[in-house]
Design an enzyme around this catalytic site. Structure first.
Site, short mmCIF file in Angstrom:
data_model
loop_
_atom_site.label_atom_id
_atom_site.label_comp_id
_atom_site.label_asym_id
_atom_site.label_seq_id
_atom_site.Cartn_x
_atom_site.Cartn_y
_atom_site.Cartn_z
N GLY A 156 17.17 0.42 -6.83
CA GLY A 156 16.62 1.77 -7.05
C GLY A 156 16.30 2.39 -5.69
N ARG A 157 15.34 3.32 -5.70
CA ARG A 157 14.99 4.02 -4.45
C ARG A 157 14.65 3.05 -3.33
NH1 ARG A 157 12.39 7.83 -8.19
NH2 ARG A 157 11.02 6.08 -8.57
N ILE A 158 13.76 2.08 -3.62
CA ILE A 158 13.30 1.18 -2.54
C ILE A 158 14.41 0.20 -2.18
CG2 ILE A 158 11.56 -0.52 -1.87
CD1 ILE A 158 9.61 0.95 -3.82
N THR A 236 8.36 -7.74 -2.76
CA THR A 236 7.41 -6.63 -2.51
C THR A 236 7.27 -5.79 -3.78
OG1 THR A 236 9.25 -5.34 -1.64
CG2 THR A 236 7.83 -6.41 -0.02
N ARG A 238 6.47 -6.80 -7.82
CA ARG A 238 5.29 -7.18 -8.59
C ARG A 238 5.22 -8.70 -8.67
NH1 ARG A 238 3.54 -2.88 -7.76
NH2 ARG A 238 2.83 -1.30 -9.23
N GLU A 267 -3.42 -11.50 -8.46
CA GLU A 267 -3.70 -10.81 -7.22
C GLU A 267 -5.18 -10.49 -7.16
OE1 GLU A 267 -1.54 -7.12 -6.11
OE2 GLU A 267 0.19 -8.46 -6.20
N HIS A 286 -0.61 -7.07 -0.65
CA HIS A 286 -0.09 -5.89 -1.36
C HIS A 286 -0.25 -4.61 -0.52
CE1 HIS A 286 0.92 -4.38 -5.66
NE2 HIS A 286 1.47 -3.60 -4.75
C1 GLV Z 1 2.32 -0.19 -5.56
O1 GLV Z 1 2.46 -1.34 -5.79
C2 GLV Z 1 2.98 0.84 -6.29
O2 GLV Z 1 3.52 0.60 -7.38
O3 GLV Z 1 2.95 2.00 -5.83
#
Ligand code: GLV
Length: 321
Positions: A156-158, A236, A238, A267, A286
């Protein structure tokens, strides 16, 4: 009369100031999030809720808040802490903050790939333990990036922003994303493959998929066993996407070489978690979106969603429900 809203933590001024211009805002002042029972009491009667990933937002909470609630605005892109179905049946729109945190999160994913690959944590520990006596030809050798294969789970975007960074490191790119076309992946020089091929061929794997019933526990013992013994895993996204016990076993028995996590399950991890003492596991708290500009933009977007909701307008950045 100004609409009443609850903001569940102190967020950057960029957002708070905007909210306070339009709303009567109750801002939870503590460092720790409001406990669920306190949130239920405190949110009763509000028109809008601005929440964070640390708040559980479910049907019981929405009922306790009351039928006047017009919007749930989350200051995050991921919304797995919110029961979207409960919001949908009550016709409450949910907002989030996509886009603005893409680059910062991709930067952190790449920082973790590099940290784990080049053994930064171990190197710092090495000096602190007084072991650095000379330049050593065979000590603290790490992975090579140029020519290595990076597997991206969730393009996706990231995921795409990570792919763009990897291209600069001359990496070969594989991606697993069941809902994407090969052409879309090719636009970031990634080859779409099935999950097993990605596991088998990747030297590095970076996770960028939301937490859903399908991705919860995706990286379990069997999946980790399909990775190369030299592979490095970075999460990075979940925490619950990677089974923590399976990861611990994989890292201590040589199933994979190293890992780096920005997210864990739970967490935070308990201070006595055995994961915290592994030399080949880098954990950060996080901080994917934790850059100054990014958090300002997230606060602003969350404020815009909140204000749109309480003033009866469509949310500019709504989650599809
Ligand atoms: C952080 O974890 C987010 O989902 O923006």
């Amino acid at each position: 009369m100004k609409p009443k809203v609850l903001v569940t933590r102190v967020i950057p001024d960029a957002g708070l100031k905007r909210i306070q211009q339009v709303c009567e805002a109750d801002i939870w002042p503590e460092v720790m999030p409001p406990p669920y029972s306190v949130l239920k009491e405190r949110a009763r009667g509000v028109d809008g809720l601005l929440c964070l990933i640390t708040d559980r937002v479910d049907g019981d909470l929405l009922d306790a808040i009351g039928p006047q609630l017009k919007v749930i605005s989350q200051m995050a892109v991921g919304v797995d802490n919110i029961d979207l179905n409960a919001a949908r049946v009550r016709q409450i729109p949910v907002g989030h903050t996509p886009g603005v945190l893409t680059e910062a999160t991709a930067d952190l994913a790449f920082a973790l790939l590099l940290a784990a690959g080049r053994r930064l944590l171990e190197s710092v520990e090495y000096i602190r333990a007084g072991k650095w006596r000379t330049w050593e030809p065979t000590t603290l050798l790490g992975a090579d990036f140029s020519g290595a294969t990076l597997g991206i789970v969730g393009l996706g975007r990231i995921g795409k922003a990570v792919a763009r960074r990897a291209a600069g490191f001359d990496m070969r790119l594989l991606a697993y994303n069941p809902t994407m076309t090969a052409d879309e992946a090719a636009a970031v020089h990634a080859r779409l493959v099935d999950f097993d091929t990605l596991l088998r061929e990747s030297d590095f794997i970076s996770i960028h998929t939301p937490l859903t019933p399908q991705t919860r526990g995706l990286f379990n013992r069997d999946v980790l066993a399909k990775m190369k013994p030299t592979a490095i895993l970075v999460n990075t996204a979940r925490g619950p996407i990677v089974e923590m016990e399976a990861l611990y076993n994989a890292l201590t028995t040589g199933v994979i070489r190293a890992a780096a996590l920005d997210v864990t399950d739970p967490e935070p991890l308990p201070p006595d978690s055995p994961l915290l003492s592994l030399p080949n596991l880098t954990i950060v708290p996080h901080i994917g979106s934790a850059s100054v500009w990014t958090r300002d933009q997230m606060a602003l977007m969350a404020a815009e969603n909140l204000i749109a909701g309480v003033t009866g307008r469509p949310l500019p950045h709504a989650v599809s429900q």
